[in-house]
Design an enzyme around this catalytic site. Sequence first.
Site, short mmCIF file in Angstrom:
data_model
loop_
_atom_site.label_atom_id
_atom_site.label_comp_id
_atom_site.label_asym_id
_atom_site.label_seq_id
_atom_site.Cartn_x
_atom_site.Cartn_y
_atom_site.Cartn_z
N SER A 32 -28.74 29.42 47.56
CA SER A 32 -28.94 30.10 48.69
C SER A 32 -27.36 31.25 48.63
CB SER A 32 -28.96 29.87 49.94
OG SER A 32 -29.79 29.21 50.14
N ARG A 36 -27.08 35.17 46.53
CA ARG A 36 -26.12 36.76 47.36
C ARG A 36 -25.42 37.08 46.65
NH1 ARG A 36 -29.98 33.43 50.61
NH2 ARG A 36 -30.90 34.26 52.52
N GLY A 104 -38.19 31.42 45.03
CA GLY A 104 -38.50 32.69 46.23
C GLY A 104 -37.69 33.65 46.44
N ARG A 132 -46.65 32.38 45.73
CA ARG A 132 -46.57 32.35 46.79
C ARG A 132 -46.61 33.24 47.77
NH1 ARG A 132 -40.54 29.83 46.59
NH2 ARG A 132 -41.05 29.57 49.09
N ASP A 325 -35.72 22.67 54.04
CA ASP A 325 -35.96 22.24 52.47
C ASP A 325 -35.44 20.75 52.38
OD1 ASP A 325 -36.14 24.61 51.90
OD2 ASP A 325 -34.13 25.45 51.36
C1 S3P Z 1 -33.65 30.63 52.08
C2 S3P Z 1 -34.51 30.95 53.02
C3 S3P Z 1 -35.48 29.28 53.37
C4 S3P Z 1 -36.05 28.47 52.44
C5 S3P Z 1 -34.92 29.21 50.89
C6 S3P Z 1 -33.83 29.62 50.46
C7 S3P Z 1 -32.37 31.57 51.56
O1 S3P Z 1 -36.86 29.90 52.88
O2 S3P Z 1 -36.82 27.44 52.34
O3 S3P Z 1 -35.43 27.68 50.49
O4 S3P Z 1 -31.86 31.27 50.21
O5 S3P Z 1 -32.40 32.46 52.14
P1 S3P Z 1 -37.66 31.27 53.97
O6 S3P Z 1 -36.44 31.66 54.90
O7 S3P Z 1 -38.64 31.51 53.65
O8 S3P Z 1 -37.91 30.26 54.99
#
Ligand code: S3P
Length: 444
Positions: A32, A36, A104, A132, A325
């Site tokens: 994550s 970013r 995602g 998704r 996760d």
């Molecule tokens: C993430 C947020 C989560 C998580 C994903 C990474 C992120 O998803 O499941 O693996 O980096 O913001 P959601 O925000 O859809 O719950």
Amino acid sequence: MSNVALAAPIAWSSAPVAAPLAGELDVPGDKSISHRAIMLAALAEGRSQIDGFLEGEDTRATAAIFSRMGVRIDTPSATQRIVHGVGLHGLQPAGTLLDCGNAGTGMRLLAGLLAGQAFDSTLSGDASLRRRPMQRVIEPLAQMGARIDAAEGGCPPLHIHGGSVLHGIDYALPVASAQVKSALLLAGLYAQGETCVREPHPTRDYSERMLAAFGWPIEFAPGCARLRGGHRLRATAVVVPADFSSAAFFIVAATLVPGSRLLLRAVGLNPRRTGLLAVLRLMGADVREHAPRVQGGEPVADLEVRHAPLHGIEVPVDLVPDMIDEFPILFVAAAAARGTTHIRGAAELRVKESDRIALMAQGLARLGVRVDEAPDGATIEGGPIGGGQVDSGTDHRIAMSFAVAGLVARAPLRIEDCANVATSFPGFLELANGGGFALQQHDA
Ligand code: S3P
């Protein structure tokens, strides 16, 4: 559709081990935070250095997208990136489809960021990502003035029209999602007025922390974030901690294998990520935190995990977003525990890289474990785990979870479709075997 090189299908076998797991391990950087860091460094003015970057396929896909949009990104070493930021309005149209691979996070955050550009963009990804739901970002971004076309059912590819005039909104998320929150905050950088996002339950706040570190005025507290458009991002240094979600596989592995002791170094312990630790401790796990410190603005510690017998529990629903996760590996811990574990309030698991409730339930059932699926969770009866063949559904976390199950199974497990482990955890197999797993790779 995805032009990130398709990995050849590979399978793993994970065999039960007789010896304890032992050693000191460094798991890779946080996914994550790595996504970013690339995004904000690209939009900043000046040269940002990222240390501890996750050299995974998801985060490399995000970096490649910014390279295509004219951002120079140097790679002095696998876990370092030097990003020569182009400023908030310096991105160039890529002229090709932007491929987020399996990510995602990449796609949803980019949807917000690209909605603020002067040019059109199209985001796509692999077969899992193209299934998704994206309506959750499209709808609030449209309220801000963005124009985004999706395929049937609100799924990718997303065509994002450039040149829209965005305005801030005050938005209450229907489902707790750091990705949606972050998409709106990134669009908010380009919007007139204030963007305010409220969450039904606090989610990971990496975007907020990092925006502040890059010098953007932002107010945030658990469950709420607000910023105004029209400022500048200034280059900075980012230090990425080890990913708690990657450490989670080893935390459960060492807990399950008798006699084990593993030390996991410098693991990120942001409270919005560590719900699994609380749940495992309720189940009887022995995890100690040593040398707690702050690294790159994030709490980290060395985690010492010793074997401990687990017992089933009712997983507190309040903790679900803080471990969103980690459910695949929790299913394995529950299967190996004494008694029954109840998981509820986790319907989001059905729209992750795979339907994680269905795949974990089916896989464990094939290994002889009793699992009753519910729409928003499952009830798992702990008991012996047999050998056999299971399907990861190309989901990295499911593949690694079954690799852990194999350690304590009665016979080897064959796990199909493991190539996507490289999206979040390149080198898992080698690191796991170094710690005492008996994991082998096969061409499928
Ligand atoms: C993430 C947020 C989560 C998580 C994903 C990474 C992120 O998803 O499941 O693996 O980096 O913001 P959601 O925000 O859809 O719950």
